[in-house]
Design an enzyme around this catalytic site. Structure first.
Site, PDB file in Angstrom:
ATOM      1  N   LYS A  49      -2.858  -0.319   8.659  1.00  0.00           N
ATOM      2  CA  LYS A  49      -1.537   0.000   8.245  1.00  0.00           C
ATOM      3  C   LYS A  49      -1.064   0.787   9.621  1.00  0.00           C
ATOM      4  O   LYS A  49       0.021   0.624   9.888  1.00  0.00           O
ATOM      5  CB  LYS A  49      -1.548   0.766   7.088  1.00  0.00           C
ATOM      6  N   GLN A  93      -3.966   6.806  -0.119  1.00  0.00           N
ATOM      7  CA  GLN A  93      -4.929   5.473   0.011  1.00  0.00           C
ATOM      8  C   GLN A  93      -5.877   5.724  -1.340  1.00  0.00           C
ATOM      9  O   GLN A  93      -6.342   6.645  -1.414  1.00  0.00           O
ATOM     10  CB  GLN A  93      -5.674   5.491   1.277  1.00  0.00           C
ATOM     11  N   ASP A 116       4.880   2.570  -2.084  1.00  0.00           N
ATOM     12  CA  ASP A 116       3.414   2.082  -2.755  1.00  0.00           C
ATOM     13  C   ASP A 116       4.307   1.395  -3.890  1.00  0.00           C
ATOM     14  O   ASP A 116       3.830   0.529  -4.658  1.00  0.00           O
ATOM     15  CB  ASP A 116       2.489   2.598  -2.962  1.00  0.00           C
TER      16      ASP A 116
END
Length: 281
Positions: A49, A93, A116
């Protein structure tokens, strides 16, 4: 023989477009990624990322926190990032180490920075057909279908797996695209028959070898979302790729299929968040 859907090439094009749009903004989009603990797979994803942000011309920050981080410390960091004007997106994460409350952490993220698309506000917006952000993996799948001229409208779409991250939002996006959607899970008794009826089959279970040739309809589109390792340690998906390729019209490989598009959609969501914040400010 099925046409391979090249997620790597498509992702590169998406990121090129994102970079061009980002360069036109008053300031660079900013993404903060929080990693708690030292899970090797999570570390690989976070590193990827960071590279994606560099490719798109984004500002990025990474917070690598020790496994002993408390719930209070993690929530304090999220709230601090919520208040930062130079941070447009916040990504925690997953999975988090044992003892941390994942739901509370995700709820703490400002919905306008929830790139997300995990916050209940954004999930609700998605459900009623007014999404602010596309869930990254399902959104990547829809982008792949569009780029290859595959229209779900009027087609029977079977989704294997009902996770909040992939299965449920995948079904919702296909439904919004006028597909006739069937969701299957561990309690579905006639899994093979339902899978074999699909015009578009999406597997997101995480079980190597789950989808065999007898579960693939002739001419079906097969999307393999899973990321597993077989007994030899080789990266693979749910689908028995070679045998399914003999029957499918289109199929995604693992690796090189859905994975790169998931990351590209995260960049697209961060760009969307930056545009919204700059419009407001």
């Amino acid at each position: 023989m099925a046409t391979r859907i090249d997620g790597t090439a498509l992702a590169a094009k998406v990121k090129q477009t994102v970079r061009a749009e980002a360069e036109a903004l008053a300031r660079r989009p900013g993404l903060a990624v929080i990693l708690v603990g030292d899970d090797p797979a999570s570390r690989v994803y976070v590193t990827s990322k960071r590279r994606d942000c560099e490719e798109c011309g984004f500002y990025s920050e990474e917070y690598a926190l020790p496994e002993e981080t408390t719930q209070g410390e993690l929530l304090a960091l999220v709230r601090e990032l919520n208040g930062r004007e130079d941070i447009d997106g916040i990504l925690v994460q997953l999975p988090l180490p044992w003892g941390l409350d994942e739901k509370e952490v995700l709820l703490a993220i400002d919905p306008a920075k929830d790139v997300d698309c995990f916050h209940p506000f954004n999930v609700g917006k998605l459900t009623i057909g007014e999404p602010v952000f596309q869930p990254c993996t399902p959104g990547g799948v829809m982008e792949m279908l569009r780029k290859y001229g595959i229209d779900p409208a009027g087609k029977r779409c079977v989704v294997l797996g009902r996770s909040n991250i992939v299965g449920k939002p995948m079904a919702m996006l296909l439904l919004h695209a006028d597909g006739t959607v069937v969701m299957c899970h561990s309690k579905t008794p006639d899994l093979k028959e339902l899978a074999a009826s699909a015009d578009i089959l999406v597997s997101a279970v995480g079980k190597t070898g789950l989808v065999t040739a007898d579960m693939v309809k002739e001419g079906a589109v097969v999307i393999d979302v899973a990321m597993n390792r077989n007994d030899a340690g080789k990266l693979c998906g749910d689908v028995c790729f070679e045998e399914a390729s003999e029957k499918a019209s289109y199929i995604t490989p693992v690796p090189g299929g859905v994975g790169p598009m998931t990351r590209a959609m995260l960049m697209k969501n961060t760009l969307t968040a930056a545009k919204l914040h700059q419009d407001v400010n």
